[in-house]
Enzyme design. Structure first.
Site, short mmCIF file in Angstrom:
data_model
loop_
_atom_site.label_atom_id
_atom_site.label_comp_id
_atom_site.label_asym_id
_atom_site.label_seq_id
_atom_site.Cartn_x
_atom_site.Cartn_y
_atom_site.Cartn_z
N HIS A 13 -108.37 -33.02 -19.32
CA HIS A 13 -107.59 -32.83 -19.75
C HIS A 13 -106.14 -33.83 -19.04
CE1 HIS A 13 -104.15 -30.70 -21.72
NE2 HIS A 13 -103.37 -31.71 -21.12
N HIS A 15 -103.69 -37.60 -18.75
CA HIS A 15 -102.66 -38.19 -19.34
C HIS A 15 -102.64 -39.51 -18.92
CE1 HIS A 15 -100.66 -34.78 -22.68
NE2 HIS A 15 -100.91 -34.00 -20.79
N LYS A 99 -106.55 -31.63 -30.30
CA LYS A 99 -105.16 -31.59 -29.97
C LYS A 99 -104.24 -30.95 -30.65
CE LYS A 99 -102.85 -30.07 -26.35
NZ LYS A 99 -102.52 -30.97 -24.76
N HIS A 136 -102.98 -26.74 -26.39
CA HIS A 136 -101.47 -26.35 -25.60
C HIS A 136 -100.67 -25.03 -26.27
CE1 HIS A 136 -97.90 -27.66 -23.39
NE2 HIS A 136 -97.15 -26.31 -23.88
N HIS A 174 -104.42 -25.87 -19.83
CA HIS A 174 -103.93 -25.76 -18.62
C HIS A 174 -102.87 -24.56 -18.73
CE1 HIS A 174 -101.07 -26.73 -21.82
NE2 HIS A 174 -101.36 -27.89 -21.77
N ASP A 247 -104.37 -32.12 -15.77
CA ASP A 247 -102.35 -32.90 -16.60
C ASP A 247 -102.58 -33.72 -16.31
OD1 ASP A 247 -101.35 -32.21 -19.36
OD2 ASP A 247 -100.37 -30.41 -18.17
#
Ligand code: DOR
Ligand code: ZN
Length: 339
Positions: A13, A15, A99, A136, A174, A247
């Site tokens: 995971h 970004h 996602k 999420h 997460h 994350d």
């Protein structure tokens, strides 16, 4: 010197943004991880296979020479996603998941899904084509306390999703609560979860006691100590349902140190060191390799990596910043260092 060698890990995971930020942060991940599941919440979001392939090319350009790293792309699910696009994604070797962001839940989630029950036909298509759904898991109701949003999402939406789509592979991303850990443990083997380094190392006091510390603010938000302990127990249990997903979510300093600061902790610069500290504190260094290098690959149906990485026990100070991004624990000491 005490050292620890494990199979090269994957970050399930991550970004990495685009443009200048991508060039700053990607080398940090690529030196530690063989592969990473790349989040699609750019502005505008990555909603089509064509966009994901263009984004993949931009990421490949940012990998330093001689470094072996594979970005594993995902698409952003919206109410306008078509079943054709899901089919195209399933047929594309570079796309590994969709996602789901509840609209308004976090950074760049405006294009997300307002009513999860309205996209059931899309979930049926993901189930049919066996593409994982990454969630999420937080409700967005203004009247729901921010510390309860993950638990309420599970009660209100996730239990129904797993009942209606029993073959759908889901990663509850997460996880931050005892309730999320219990949900994942009791669900079928189609259901897994990622855990971040910050949620293993810190409770909400790190963010709020003795002054407000915006670099510890992420979503889902840090919770109280009982939840952190449940996460450490899950991560270090050897249960393959729980695996590494940092994350890592870089933001420019002025956007975090702001009267309305962005959510996201930047951890990629020392992700493995942070996890190693958490596992060492729990006396569970022997469980790190499964969590970091095996279970994520197994869940995604990927071969396990072949190379290794070594960490040595040695104190070093985390820099104050990387370009215009302040890392988690900036200026503090870490106890392990990648060799
Ligand atoms: O803290 C977070 N930051 N949580 C998310 O879900 C998104 C991420 C980001 O993109 O900045
Ligand atoms: Zn994220």
């Amino acid at each position: 010197m005490k050292t620890l060698t494990i199979t090269r890990p994957d970050d399930c995971h991550l970004h990495v943004r685009n443009g200048a930020m991508l060039k700053t942060v990607l080398p940090h991940t690529a030196r530690q991880f063989a592969r990473a599941i790349i989040m699609p919440n750019l502005k505008p979001p990555v909603t089509t296979v064509a966009q994901a392939l263009a984004y993949r090319e931009e990421i490949l350009q940012a990998i330093p020479d001689g470094v072996n790293f594979t970005p594993l792309m995902t698409l952003y699910l919206t109410a306008s996603t078509t079943i054709d696009e899901i089919k195209r994604a399933a047929e594309c070797e570079h796309i590994h998941a969709f996602k789901l962001y509840p609209a308004g839940a976090t950074t760049n989630s405006d294009a997300g899904v307002a009513d999860v029950t309205k996209i059931y036909p899309l979930l049926a298509a993901l189930e049919k084509y066996d593409l994982p759904l990454l969630i999420h898991g937080e409700v967005t109701d203004e009247d729901c306390d921010i510390f309860d949003r993950e638990r309420v999402f599970i009660e209100r939406y996730l239990l129904a999703i797993v009942t209606n789509f029993p073959a759908l592979r889901i990663v509850l991303e997460h996880v931050t609560t005892k309730e999320a850990v219990e949900f994942v443990e009791s669900a079928s083997d189609k259901i897994a979860a990622t855990i971040t380094p910050q949620h293993l190392l810190f409770n909400r006091n790190a963010m709020l006691a003795g002054g407000i510390k915006p670099h510890y603010y992420c979503l889902p938000i840090l919770k109280r100590e009982t939840h952190r302990l449940a996460l450490v127990k899950a991560a270090t249990s050897g249960n393959p349902k729980f695996f590494l997903g940092t994350d890592s979510a870089p933001h420019l300093t002025h956007l975090k140190e702001n009267s309305c600061g962005c959510a996201g902790c930047y951890s990629a610069f020392a992700a493995l060191e942070l996890y190693t500290e958490a596992f060492e504190q729990a006396n569970a260094l022997d469980k790190l390799e499964g969590f970091a290098s095996f279970y994520g690959a197994d869940f995604y149906g990927l071969s396990r990596n072949s190379g290794t990485m070594t960490l040595e026990k040695c104190d070093w100070m985390i820099p104050a910043s990387y370009d215009e991004t302040i890392p988690l624990k900036s200026g503090e000491t870490l106890r392990w260092k990648m060799v």
